[in-house]
Design a protein around this motif. Structure first.
Motif, short mmCIF file in Angstrom:
data_model
loop_
_atom_site.label_atom_id
_atom_site.label_comp_id
_atom_site.label_asym_id
_atom_site.label_seq_id
_atom_site.Cartn_x
_atom_site.Cartn_y
_atom_site.Cartn_z
N ASN A 127 100.11 29.56 10.13
CA ASN A 127 100.06 30.40 11.32
C ASN A 127 98.74 31.12 11.48
O ASN A 127 98.23 31.26 12.59
N ALA A 128 98.17 31.60 10.37
CA ALA A 128 96.96 32.41 10.45
C ALA A 128 95.69 31.58 10.37
O ALA A 128 94.65 31.98 10.89
N GLY A 129 95.74 30.44 9.69
CA GLY A 129 94.59 29.57 9.66
C GLY A 129 93.70 29.68 8.45
O GLY A 129 92.52 29.32 8.50
N GLN A 130 94.24 30.15 7.32
CA GLN A 130 93.43 30.15 6.09
C GLN A 130 93.05 28.73 5.68
O GLN A 130 92.06 28.52 4.98
N VAL B 267 97.59 29.31 -8.46
CA VAL B 267 97.42 29.55 -7.04
C VAL B 267 98.74 30.02 -6.43
O VAL B 267 99.79 29.43 -6.68
N SER B 268 98.65 31.09 -5.65
CA SER B 268 99.80 31.58 -4.89
C SER B 268 99.70 31.02 -3.48
O SER B 268 98.79 31.36 -2.72
N VAL B 269 100.63 30.15 -3.12
CA VAL B 269 100.63 29.49 -1.82
C VAL B 269 101.55 30.26 -0.87
O VAL B 269 102.71 30.49 -1.19
N ALA B 270 101.00 30.65 0.28
CA ALA B 270 101.78 31.34 1.30
C ALA B 270 101.78 30.45 2.54
O ALA B 270 101.09 30.71 3.53
N ALA B 271 102.56 29.38 2.49
CA ALA B 271 102.45 28.31 3.48
C ALA B 271 102.70 28.78 4.90
O ALA B 271 102.03 28.36 5.84
N GLU B 272 103.68 29.65 5.09
CA GLU B 272 103.98 30.12 6.44
C GLU B 272 102.79 30.85 7.03
O GLU B 272 102.44 30.69 8.19
N SER B 273 102.12 31.65 6.20
CA SER B 273 100.93 32.36 6.64
C SER B 273 99.77 31.41 6.88
O SER B 273 99.07 31.50 7.90
N GLU B 274 99.56 30.50 5.96
CA GLU B 274 98.42 29.59 6.06
C GLU B 274 98.50 28.73 7.32
O GLU B 274 97.48 28.47 7.98
N TRP C 195 99.04 37.03 16.31
CA TRP C 195 97.67 37.21 15.84
C TRP C 195 97.12 35.93 15.21
O TRP C 195 97.85 35.12 14.64
N THR C 196 95.81 35.82 15.28
CA THR C 196 95.09 34.91 14.40
C THR C 196 94.64 35.73 13.18
O THR C 196 94.78 36.96 13.15
N LEU C 197 94.07 35.06 12.20
CA LEU C 197 93.57 35.78 11.04
C LEU C 197 92.44 36.73 11.43
O LEU C 197 92.34 37.85 10.90
N SER C 198 91.61 36.32 12.36
CA SER C 198 90.53 37.19 12.82
C SER C 198 91.08 38.47 13.42
O SER C 198 90.55 39.57 13.19
#
Length: 490
Positions: free
Chosen positions: A282-285, A273-280, A89-92
């Motif tokens: 992959n998902a594109g935040q 700040v809570s950093v979720a690097a793996e998500s950011e 998935w993308t974030l959208s």
């Protein structure tokens, strides 16, 4: 320890880790050949050759690392019930699936099921404190189910109460929610806290103001997705600032696509700040912002976001964070024709973010987050004599960040209680959690229908334009099969 000894330890018998390499995270640095004594819920002593009380259970920690339990400050635990479904998935597509299409099909029992499996997953990986960013709570019954799952799991949790299908200015002020808070959270409980979880859309009318006022009235911290590309922007931060709602009790999740002015405001207000690097990534935040947060001296904690597409452990989070930060530094240098000679971000700092950084974000650093006498015994022993990757341990912080994984988590204590030992979970009904999740998977698949279920796992690929190649070595182009046929290699 055998099973009887584990039960005895959980009944109050002292425990001592012997001859460990200890990462205290409290400024003492690395302690070698060191013992850690646990009596009751607390760390009683840290030092060499500790004289343990009679009858204490001893754990041979030689060749291993004792560190504080890790703290995840942002995990959508309920989504673990559909683990891996959104791998592509993308974030959208994530938003469409949960917010617009299928979030409504999750029943209270589905929230409970996902939470139970997520809690077991966290403890297995040495995450002793987890913020359950629970934005699937459509009704109070959903909230009660989330609460029940956390209370029945032997970890330390914070329920970040949210409702992705409801307006936060409405549900935070509803009589039902207020009654829930008064009934379930009348006093401080170090094992289970409460936050409000909602986002600020940037609407100039700032309807979220009423939700912030509710948080202030109830004395609750707020956690919010900020700096998410295309969703929450600098305007969200400005509205919070102008409204007077930015303070040290606010956690900004991701904060990956903000302006310098917004980072200045977060820094000035004392937020983290809570950093979720793996998500950011992959998902594109946005690109994980640790390099910017460090420049602004903004406190950092780590999180894994959601198992619907990401890994469920902070080892992966630490590696992704380090890789993202250093990648940015190298690319920035290359773009200016330069070379990085000395890395700015070190493994020790990332390990701090995964432990005491999270404890500070939750206001629990006076109780957890370091291996310090007098603090609660939330401890992890990393030791795996069967793994060639866990020897030698020359740079302990580097081992934790780059080499270790959940399979190397030998023993985990939460509040002095053994929840994992010799690589096996203790006192966790994993079978029951799996059965509950199987029911949720069947329910979700049935409610969606087979076509939608399969489409959710195989989103459409974009059309790529191929770059014409001016070189012709053979007539083979690779366009059809993606590899050169064997006959052309002979």
């Amino acid at each position: 320890m055998n099973p009887d000894e584990v039960r005895a330890a959980n009944g109050g018998r002292p425990i001592v880790f012997r001859n460990a390499t200890v990462l205290t995270m409290d400024g003492q640095g690395v302690l070698t050949d060191t013992d850690v004594l646990v009596v009751g819920e607390d760390i009683a002593e840290v030092g060499r050759s500790i004289a343990a009380p009679d009858g204490a259970l001893e754990v041979d920690a030689s060749g291993g690392v004792v560190m504080p339990g890790m703290v995840d400050t942002h995990r959508h635990m309920w989504q673990t019930a559909l683990r891996g479904l959104g791998a592509d998935w993308t974030l959208s597509q994530y938003f469409v699936f949960y917010y617009l299409t299928w979030g409504k099909v999750f029943r209270p029992e589905d929230i409970r099921a996902g939470n139970l499996l997520a809690a077991a997953e966290a403890l297995d990986a040495g995450v002793t404190t987890t913020v359950d960013w629970s934005h699937g709570l459509q009704t109070i019954e959903h909230g009660e189910a989330a609460l029940d799952s956390l209370r029945s799991s032997p970890g330390r949790f914070v329920l970040a109460y949210g409702n992705l299908l409801g307006a936060p200015w409405e549900w935070t002020n509803s009589p039902e929610f207020r009654s829930f808070v008064a009934r379930e959270f009348s006093g401080r409980d170090d094992m289970l806290g409460l936050q409000l979880a909602f986002d600020v859309t940037g609407d100039p009318a700032f309807p979220e103001k009423a939700a912030f006022e509710a948080a202030r009235e109830l004395g609750l911290p707020v956690t919010t997705h900020a700096g998410v590309w295309g969703a929450t922007t600098d305007e969200s931060i400005r509205l919070m600032w102008d409204g007077g709602f930015m303070n040290p009790d606010v956690t900004y999740v991701h904060a990956a696509s903000l302006s310098e002015d917004s980072y200045h405001r977060i820094a000035a207000s004392g937020g983290s700040v809570s950093v979720a690097a793996e998500s950011e990534m992959n998902a594109g935040q946005g690109h994980p912002p640790t390099w910017r947060l460090r420049k602004h001296s903004i406190p950092v904690s780590l999180s894994m976001d959601t198992s619907v597409w990401n890994s469920g452990d902070l080892f992966s989070a630490m590696r992704a964070t380090m890789s993202a930060d250093r990648t940015h530094e190298h690319i920035a240098a290359h773009d200016s024709g330069d070379t990085v000679v000395h890395n700015r971000l070190r493994a020790e700092e990332v390990a701090h973010w995964a432990t005491v950084g999270g404890a500070k974000a939750l206001g629990l650093d006076d109780r957890i987050g370091t291996v310090t006498a007098g603090k609660k015994a939330d401890l992890v022993l990393l030791k795996n004599d069967r793994s060639p990757a866990m020897y030698p341990i020359l740079h302990p912080y580097g081992t934790v960040v780059f080499q270790a994984g959940r399979g190397d988590v030998h023993t985990v204590l939460v509040n002095g209680r053994v929840v994992k030992h010799e690589h096996e979970l203790v006192g966790v009904d994993l079978r029951g959690a799996k059965d509950a999740v199987a029911n949720t998977v069947d329910h979700a698949r049935g409610a969606m229908g087979e076509e939608a279920w399969l489409e959710s796992m195989t989103p459409q690929l974009p059309t790529d334009e191929r770059i014409p190649n001016p070189y012709t070595y053979t007539e083979y182009t690779g366009a059809e099969s993606g590899h050169r046929p064997q006959q052309e290699l002979e």
